[in-house]
Design a protein around this motif. Sequence first.
Motif, PDB file in Angstrom:
ATOM      1  N   LEU A 162     -17.870 -22.407  34.143  1.00  0.00           N
ATOM      2  CA  LEU A 162     -18.283 -23.037  32.780  1.00  0.00           C
ATOM      3  C   LEU A 162     -19.843 -23.031  32.697  1.00  0.00           C
ATOM      4  CD1 LEU A 162     -15.885 -26.089  32.778  1.00  0.00           C
ATOM      5  CD2 LEU A 162     -15.818 -24.173  31.271  1.00  0.00           C
ATOM      6  N   LEU A 163     -20.448 -23.397  33.898  1.00  0.00           N
ATOM      7  CA  LEU A 163     -21.912 -23.316  33.956  1.00  0.00           C
ATOM      8  C   LEU A 163     -22.515 -21.772  33.564  1.00  0.00           C
ATOM      9  CD1 LEU A 163     -22.515 -25.405  37.259  1.00  0.00           C
ATOM     10  CD2 LEU A 163     -23.308 -25.871  34.817  1.00  0.00           C
ATOM     11  N   ALA A 164     -21.632 -20.849  34.534  1.00  0.00           N
ATOM     12  CA  ALA A 164     -22.282 -19.578  34.138  1.00  0.00           C
ATOM     13  C   ALA A 164     -22.064 -18.945  32.576  1.00  0.00           C
ATOM     14  CB  ALA A 164     -21.595 -18.326  34.945  1.00  0.00           C
ATOM     15  N   ASP A 165     -21.026 -19.398  31.953  1.00  0.00           N
ATOM     16  CA  ASP A 165     -20.730 -19.063  30.580  1.00  0.00           C
ATOM     17  C   ASP A 165     -21.650 -19.994  29.543  1.00  0.00           C
ATOM     18  OD1 ASP A 165     -19.034 -17.103  31.467  1.00  0.00           O
ATOM     19  OD2 ASP A 165     -17.222 -18.258  31.044  1.00  0.00           O
ATOM     20  N   GLY A 166     -22.413 -21.193  30.026  1.00  0.00           N
ATOM     21  CA  GLY A 166     -23.251 -21.939  29.240  1.00  0.00           C
ATOM     22  C   GLY A 166     -22.311 -23.024  28.638  1.00  0.00           C
ATOM     23  N   VAL A 167     -21.131 -23.150  28.942  1.00  0.00           N
ATOM     24  CA  VAL A 167     -20.258 -24.255  28.283  1.00  0.00           C
ATOM     25  C   VAL A 167     -20.629 -25.598  28.714  1.00  0.00           C
ATOM     26  CG1 VAL A 167     -17.852 -25.179  28.173  1.00  0.00           C
ATOM     27  CG2 VAL A 167     -18.359 -22.508  28.063  1.00  0.00           C
ATOM     28  N   VAL A 168     -21.213 -25.666  29.972  1.00  0.00           N
ATOM     29  CA  VAL A 168     -21.736 -27.000  30.500  1.00  0.00           C
ATOM     30  C   VAL A 168     -23.167 -26.660  30.579  1.00  0.00           C
ATOM     31  CG1 VAL A 168     -21.671 -28.454  32.220  1.00  0.00           C
ATOM     32  CG2 VAL A 168     -19.521 -27.822  31.332  1.00  0.00           C
ATOM     33  N   ALA A 169     -23.945 -27.395  30.203  1.00  0.00           N
ATOM     34  CA  ALA A 169     -25.319 -27.136  30.444  1.00  0.00           C
ATOM     35  C   ALA A 169     -26.018 -27.569  31.907  1.00  0.00           C
ATOM     36  CB  ALA A 169     -26.353 -28.327  29.628  1.00  0.00           C
ATOM     37  N   ALA A 170     -26.833 -26.632  32.517  1.00  0.00           N
ATOM     38  CA  ALA A 170     -27.441 -26.818  33.727  1.00  0.00           C
ATOM     39  C   ALA A 170     -27.803 -28.183  33.972  1.00  0.00           C
ATOM     40  CB  ALA A 170     -28.408 -25.771  34.051  1.00  0.00           C
ATOM     41  N   THR A 171     -28.275 -29.172  33.273  1.00  0.00           N
ATOM     42  CA  THR A 171     -28.342 -30.392  33.382  1.00  0.00           C
ATOM     43  C   THR A 171     -27.323 -31.317  33.771  1.00  0.00           C
ATOM     44  OG1 THR A 171     -28.821 -30.761  31.232  1.00  0.00           O
ATOM     45  CG2 THR A 171     -30.813 -29.974  31.959  1.00  0.00           C
ATOM     46  N   ASP A 172     -26.271 -30.934  33.253  1.00  0.00           N
ATOM     47  CA  ASP A 172     -25.065 -31.747  33.587  1.00  0.00           C
ATOM     48  C   ASP A 172     -24.253 -31.062  34.628  1.00  0.00           C
ATOM     49  OD1 ASP A 172     -25.697 -33.470  31.282  1.00  0.00           O
ATOM     50  OD2 ASP A 172     -24.619 -31.738  29.807  1.00  0.00           O
ATOM     51  N   PHE A 183     -10.190 -31.247  52.658  1.00  0.00           N
ATOM     52  CA  PHE A 183     -10.665 -30.907  51.305  1.00  0.00           C
ATOM     53  C   PHE A 183     -10.016 -31.374  49.946  1.00  0.00           C
ATOM     54  CE2 PHE A 183      -7.739 -27.690  52.228  1.00  0.00           C
ATOM     55  CZ  PHE A 183      -6.908 -27.765  50.984  1.00  0.00           C
ATOM     56  N   THR A 184     -10.631 -31.732  48.918  1.00  0.00           N
ATOM     57  CA  THR A 184     -10.179 -32.215  47.762  1.00  0.00           C
ATOM     58  C   THR A 184      -9.644 -31.083  46.812  1.00  0.00           C
ATOM     59  OG1 THR A 184     -12.096 -32.282  46.383  1.00  0.00           O
ATOM     60  CG2 THR A 184     -11.679 -34.485  47.938  1.00  0.00           C
ATOM     61  N   SER A 185      -8.942 -31.552  45.509  1.00  0.00           N
ATOM     62  CA  SER A 185      -8.639 -30.765  44.660  1.00  0.00           C
ATOM     63  C   SER A 185      -9.730 -29.770  43.937  1.00  0.00           C
ATOM     64  CB  SER A 185      -7.726 -31.099  43.582  1.00  0.00           C
ATOM     65  OG  SER A 185      -6.486 -31.474  43.984  1.00  0.00           O
ATOM     66  N   TYR A 186     -10.900 -30.539  43.986  1.00  0.00           N
ATOM     67  CA  TYR A 186     -12.244 -29.919  43.508  1.00  0.00           C
ATOM     68  C   TYR A 186     -12.584 -28.653  44.072  1.00  0.00           C
ATOM     69  CZ  TYR A 186     -16.922 -28.937  42.817  1.00  0.00           C
ATOM     70  OH  TYR A 186     -18.293 -28.180  42.544  1.00  0.00           O
ATOM     71  N   SER A 187     -12.285 -28.587  45.456  1.00  0.00           N
ATOM     72  CA  SER A 187     -12.660 -27.482  46.344  1.00  0.00           C
ATOM     73  C   SER A 187     -11.855 -26.092  45.855  1.00  0.00           C
ATOM     74  CB  SER A 187     -12.472 -27.528  47.767  1.00  0.00           C
ATOM     75  OG  SER A 187     -13.442 -28.571  48.104  1.00  0.00           O
ATOM     76  N   LEU A 188     -10.450 -26.590  45.460  1.00  0.00           N
ATOM     77  CA  LEU A 188      -9.522 -25.473  44.848  1.00  0.00           C
ATOM     78  C   LEU A 188      -9.882 -24.929  43.520  1.00  0.00           C
ATOM     79  CD1 LEU A 188      -6.039 -27.032  46.144  1.00  0.00           C
ATOM     80  CD2 LEU A 188      -7.685 -25.044  47.349  1.00  0.00           C
ATOM     81  N   LEU A 189     -10.733 -25.853  42.756  1.00  0.00           N
ATOM     82  CA  LEU A 189     -11.003 -25.435  41.370  1.00  0.00           C
ATOM     83  C   LEU A 189     -12.579 -25.479  41.069  1.00  0.00           C
ATOM     84  CD1 LEU A 189      -8.779 -28.517  39.664  1.00  0.00           C
ATOM     85  CD2 LEU A 189      -8.519 -25.951  39.953  1.00  0.00           C
ATOM     86  N   LYS A 190     -13.295 -25.141  42.127  1.00  0.00           N
ATOM     87  CA  LYS A 190     -14.597 -25.123  42.084  1.00  0.00           C
ATOM     88  C   LYS A 190     -15.158 -23.648  41.351  1.00  0.00           C
ATOM     89  CE  LYS A 190     -18.991 -24.942  44.895  1.00  0.00           C
ATOM     90  NZ  LYS A 190     -19.568 -23.478  44.209  1.00  0.00           N
ATOM     91  N   TRP A 191     -14.125 -22.515  41.655  1.00  0.00           N
ATOM     92  CA  TRP A 191     -14.492 -21.352  40.589  1.00  0.00           C
ATOM     93  C   TRP A 191     -14.478 -21.658  39.027  1.00  0.00           C
ATOM     94  CZ3 TRP A 191     -10.840 -20.738  36.980  1.00  0.00           C
ATOM     95  CH2 TRP A 191      -9.418 -21.341  37.341  1.00  0.00           C
ATOM     96  N   MET A 192     -13.796 -22.810  38.725  1.00  0.00           N
ATOM     97  CA  MET A 192     -13.609 -22.955  37.307  1.00  0.00           C
ATOM     98  C   MET A 192     -14.993 -23.470  36.739  1.00  0.00           C
ATOM     99  SD  MET A 192     -11.282 -25.497  35.181  1.00  0.00           S
ATOM    100  CE  MET A 192     -12.016 -27.061  35.769  1.00  0.00           C
TER     101      MET A 192
END
Length: 670
Positions: free
Chosen positions: A160-170, A147-156
């Motif tokens: 960001l998506l759940a809090d609306g910091v990053v738009a769903a389209t991105d 696995f890559t480090s992204y798998s260890l940080l997927k929670w983050m």
Amino acid sequence: MNQTTAKVPRRRLRRALHAIVAVATALVLTGCGALIDTTMTVASDGSGSRVMTLTLAADDAANLVGGAAAVDASVQKYLPTELSYSGVQVAPDGGIVLSLTMAFADSADYQKKAQALLASGGDTTSEVNFSVTDSLLVKGITLDEDFTSYSLLKWMFDGLLADGVVAATDSSNMYEVGVTVLDFAGTSVTQGSTYDYSSVIDNGFTEVSMATDITDIDQIERRIFFSVAAAQYAANEAVYEKYFSQSTPTGADLTMVSPGTWDLLFNGDAAVIASATDQALGTTGSTFEVKSGADTNDAATLTKSVTEFASCANICATGSDSAIHDAVSAGTDYQPQVIDVDLSADTPVRFDNSPPITSVAADFTFAAFGSVTATMAFTVDNTDVALVGDGFTKLFTPATGSLTSKKGDSETIFTAVITGKDAEAFASAYSKWSPGATVSATENEASGFFARDYSYTIDAGLGKITGNHEVAGGTTTTISLPFGQRMTAATLEPDEATGLIGTTLKYSGADTRVSIQSSGPTVAGFFVLASLALAVIAGIIVLVKYRRLVLTKFQAARVRFDAGRVPSPLGTTFPAAPPRTSGSGSLFGLPAIALRPRPNQSMLDWPMQRHTLRPPGLLMHLAKSGKRVTVKLPSLVSQPATPRPRTSGANLFDLSDALGTSRPRSTTSN
């Protein structure tokens, strides 16, 4: 000394898939999303840290809703305990940089935390293979991840998506994998998107195993066996000699069985065994614990349980199984004799000592009025009774019932008794002692007033009572039906019957299920039949006891009846005999005549003959008025000296039986 630098075997299919995904992501997201760079630093003792740095270009940062502050708030909101967070830094050009660090004390701590981070992102299939060895025999590191480090940080990213910091389209342009570096003992190695590295100086043992005897828990004996190829030993003999000089516990015996094979023996209590094992394996954290006592479910069974852990990771060759197996034995009286324990599992194993029972004799008695009684006799050798203390008393005491014991010269007999007012009450009490046992008595529809048909089912479940205790002399069960009930059919599963006799069935086997059909009179019917039988017997007794009186009365009645039709010498017929009055009449109330039977003729034959008066045989002669007449009375009957043989045509009794022998006597008549 042999030095090898090699990569551990690959999970080829999974790694190929990850590689394809990583390449595709790089092609699609080049210049898009946060760039994840990873540096993992590992010391020679296995401690270290994994630092994951995310860099977001100014153009991408401008698309964030709420900017750097919103990113910082979201990260802190969802931050797992396995990571530390240093906050968000904003670059002069407006870009954003943040770092997340996973510190670990050793390889085991690293694997634990990595698995937790993967699970927080929904990944439960990825694997970690990380080990660091720094011993006289093995030095180096192995790090293999799929696995890559992204798998260890997927929670983050999910946060960001759940809090609306990053738009769903991105959501598809949130990251890309950057540089991955491993720094071990001052040496840096650049990896691909995942870690895949191994560098080991390997003179480790190809096999390490143990054998431990806990017969005496205060003086446990352990042997550790080490082996390497003879050629490897020959090339590194000094290394192995140095190792054993440092690793042999004080008081232990080390024997070289053959070149490249050693046998290390030491003993002591559990604490000594654990400490000596750590020294022999060049590790820390080995454990050994022994518990002994009576089984909580069977007080007559002694138990020993062992919990242990050990690893040969520091001295076993790379690629070999570092999980040591220990052949543990607890003595000849304990079962199983040997248990092969995987020391990496840290799971308790148990040995049982269940002393045998000499014999078991069970008796189930069904009474006429419905009550049921079970009497169980358990015979145990006195030595085994003493071994477990009051264990057998506790084992054989029924939940509802009584237990008595009688100690003999060599054996003790425990007798348990359980009763119930009917089969249902008995089954309820008995099942508390033997769960799952079946005892029933059911009246069939064919029953009537005078007869009853019953179906009995008995599954004593004696095996549940005796448990793991072998019954050396076997188990015998006797079933006794109510008085008057007789078995018409019996079925045993399995078929182990040893006897079928009327109202009693005797069979062997602790877990035999018996089905019985029986028939017999009811209590009311029995009393009716018994009353009739008593009446007949009473009648016979009366007839026998008073046979003389009864026969005399009967004969007298016959004589009186026939006397009324005997002709007189004067051509007249005597009337029936008048009622007898005191002082007058003849012996049977007959007129003053004599009836002479023929020789050998019973008085009972008289009515069957015609008799005439004969002067010499008169019982009494009519006297003229005023004259006294003396009459000699001969015997009432004339019989020969020799008794007459009885024939089928003879009367029920001889006259002599009825009246006895009459002697001639004189009577004076006025």
